[in-house]
Design an enzyme around this catalytic site. Structure first.
Site, short mmCIF file in Angstrom:
data_model
loop_
_atom_site.label_atom_id
_atom_site.label_comp_id
_atom_site.label_asym_id
_atom_site.label_seq_id
_atom_site.Cartn_x
_atom_site.Cartn_y
_atom_site.Cartn_z
N LYS A 128 -26.43 -0.64 16.39
CA LYS A 128 -25.04 -0.83 15.96
C LYS A 128 -24.87 -0.46 14.50
CE LYS A 128 -24.33 -5.08 16.81
NZ LYS A 128 -25.74 -5.26 17.21
N ARG A 136 -23.22 -6.62 7.26
CA ARG A 136 -23.83 -7.90 6.88
C ARG A 136 -25.10 -7.65 6.06
NH1 ARG A 136 -25.25 -10.48 12.30
NH2 ARG A 136 -25.55 -8.29 12.79
N PHE A 195 -25.44 -8.27 17.64
CA PHE A 195 -25.84 -8.25 19.05
C PHE A 195 -24.75 -7.65 19.95
CE2 PHE A 195 -28.68 -11.74 17.46
CZ PHE A 195 -29.85 -11.02 17.60
N PHE A 230 -31.45 8.60 21.40
CA PHE A 230 -32.83 8.49 20.96
C PHE A 230 -33.54 9.81 21.31
CE2 PHE A 230 -31.63 4.18 20.67
CZ PHE A 230 -32.57 3.52 19.89
N TRP A 273 -28.56 9.04 13.93
CA TRP A 273 -29.94 8.84 13.50
C TRP A 273 -30.57 10.18 13.11
CZ3 TRP A 273 -34.92 10.29 14.36
CH2 TRP A 273 -35.92 9.44 13.87
#
Length: 555
Positions: free
Chosen positions: A71, A94, A301, A381, A409
């Site tokens: 995330k 966060r 999550f 991925f 990524w």
């Protein structure tokens, strides 16, 4: 292949003053912590409060595997993608907890070419916010036990202390301890518990406060213990709210950093989403909305935890209205939800993949229950096969679910352009956002609404302790607060072993506690722990400093 920390160390950062300029933050509000980090003085809000709010985008996900499903990577990559489209954008994240950093999951600064930097600083001590929260929390404990020892004119029952000490570290040995042992001068002997810092009420209050004065007023309401005749004792009774405000005065200021592509990021507050409310601070989010046209944030999550709490707690208490939701899914997590063992999730398995889509579908239904537009983001991925990716895209299209690939990524912002364009599109759609329950409903009705609508449960079973807690909260007038569910993130149920989209189950409520200062009721389910433990091989075993003074092993 470069690991995250090597990629982060290879990028030349811009000075934080240049990043502040991109974020429309005047230097007079900038409090530098070296060249690449700064805090933003909260006085800035008075100058920008009349600005039009930007678009608020929430990034959430399906139930994750133990390694997390990206995330933060998606949030950061999407932010860079929007910046490449010449949008004025700020990400709001966060702060990482040291527990996961040294444990199993790792940090929370993204991955690959979608990272926030300086990643070592952010994942470790950063600007000291976590230490301030830990200190403030433990000052309450020290003052409380000293009060009981010295005079106890409030008639506090030592066996009814509900305020726990904390540490920002995974240390299972501190879950249940005995304090004040042996000598009378050591204090009153009693049982106590440590929780991880990110699960404390101080952390929650930091994230749900509008300013330092609001923080102090909220913290006064925190219940720390009960008297022998069951009357609540608060921080206001202990007369230390002023001291707590002094400790927290700098921690209440948002932190400014940058992505690898030099896009501004606010990082502030870090409550876990499985045992707390899982969102960054209202202060950071509201400030960013006044400074940028687009604000991208994430909630911890899966959508059953982070998104539900963002939408039912943070948006309600902060008077926020999101414009778009991004639901992150990965091929490997979907296969796991389709019954594939974690050691085999990198092998192609189309049948399991399609079976696992039931989990994604449940989270989509949950977001739609809030009346919000969404897009599914397939976080890629390197070992995902072309056939697997095409299978998910086709499944989404067959069900009329908007979908885009997310390759942040490997490619940074360039790999997120299509997703960014889709997000811009759905941000312009009308939405009918509304929390899923009315605060005036009973505690049981609110819990059952979340359990049935979001988790897919048949009902709720309450322990005797939970039933007694509900009676107490009703008596004390706390029944009209929102609900913060403490539940495993690995499953829609309270059993982490039940993957996919389980049916025919109940949610088991073991205990209920009010966080009167934060303004919500915490509902503990299953075997949820508020102090995690370390794995057999903690990440800390692989960390160090090389001969050039650079850190390694942080991920």
């Amino acid at each position: 292949m470069n690991v995250d920390i090597k990629i982060a160390q290879s990028i030349e950062l811009e000075t934080i003053n240049k990043i502040a300029k991109k974020a429309n933050v005047s230097e007079k509000y900038l409090e530098n912590y070296g060249k690449y980090k700064a805090k933003i003085n909260n006085d800035i809000y008075n100058d920008i409060k009349d600005n039009k709010d930007g678009k608020l985008i929430l990034v959430t996900a399906i139930n994750p595997t133990k390694a997390g499903e990206g995330k933060s990577t998606t949030t950061i990559g999407l932010t860079d993608g929007l910046a490449l489209l010449n949008k004025n954008v700020i990400a709001c994240l966060r702060e990482p907890s040291l527990g996961p950093v040294f444990g199993l999951k790792g940090g929370a600064t993204g991955g690959g070419y979608a990272q926030v930097v300086p990643m070592e600083d952010i994942n470790l001590h950063f600007t000291g916010d976590m230490h301030a929260i830990t200190t403030a929390n433990n000052l309450v404990s020290a003052i409380l036990d000293n009060y009981i020892y010295q005079e106890n004119t409030l008639n506090i029952d030592p066996n009814k202390v509900v305020w726990n000490r904390c540490l920002d570290m995974n240390d299972r040995t501190l879950r249940n301890i005995t304090i004040g042992q042996k000598k009378k001068t050591n204090g009153i002997e009693r049982e106590d518990t440590f929780v991880i810092t990110v699960a404390t009420e101080i952390m929650a209050i930091l994230c749900l406060s509008n300013d330092i004065k609001d923080f102090e007023e909220k913290v006064k309401k925190c219940i720390v213990a009960y008297t022998y005749d069951d009357k609540p004792v608060t921080i206001e009774d202990l007369k230390i709210s002023g001291a707590l405000a002094v400790i927290m005065k700098d921690a209440l200021k948002p932190n400014l950093v940058q992505t690898l592509e030099h896009t501004p990021v606010f990082i502030h507050g870090g409550p876990f989403a499985n045992i707390a409310h899982g969102c960054n601070s209202i202060i950071a989010t509201k400030t960013a909305l006044k400074l940028a046209d687009y604000v991208v944030t994430e909630a911890g999550f899966g959508a059953d935890l982070g998104a539900e709490k963002f939408l039912d707690i943070k948006c309600r208490l902060g008077n926020l209205k999101p414009d778009a939701i991004v639901i992150v899914a990965t091929i490997r997590a979907l296969k796991m939800h389709g019954g594939v063992d974690s050691k085999d999730i990198e092998e192609e398995n189309i049948e399991a993949l399609l079976k696992g889509c039931s989990n994604l579908e449940k989270h989509i239904e949950s977001i739609k229950a809030f009346g919000l537009p969404f897009v599914v983001a397939i976080n890629k991925f390197s070992k995902d096969t072309k056939k697997e990716v095409e299978t998910i895209i086709n499944w989404c299209k067959e069900n009329n679910y908007p979908v885009e690939e997310a390759d942040g990524w490997a490619q940074g912002g360039k790999g997120m352009i299509e997703l960014a364009n889709k997000v811009i599109d759905i941000c312009n759609q009308e939405n009918n956002f509304k929390p899923i329950y009315d605060l005036n409903k009973s505690i049981e009705e609110k819990i059952e609404t979340i359990s049935k609508l979001i988790y897919g449960a048949d009902g709720v079973e309450y322990s005797d302790d939970a039933k007694e807690s509900i009676k107490t909260l009703n008596k004390l007038g706390y029944d009209n607060l929102p609900i913060c569910m403490a539940k495993t993130p690995m499953s829609l149920t309270d059993d982490p072993k039940k993957v996919g989209r389980p049916t025919g189950f109940n949610i088991n409520v073991t205990n209920i506690k009010v966080s009167a200062g934060a303004g919500f009721i915490v509902v503990y389910t299953g075997a949820i722990m508020t102090m995690p433990g370390l794995p057999k091989h903690p990440a800390a075993l692989d960390m160090g400093i090389d001969d050039n003074g650079k850190s390694y092993g942080i991920f």
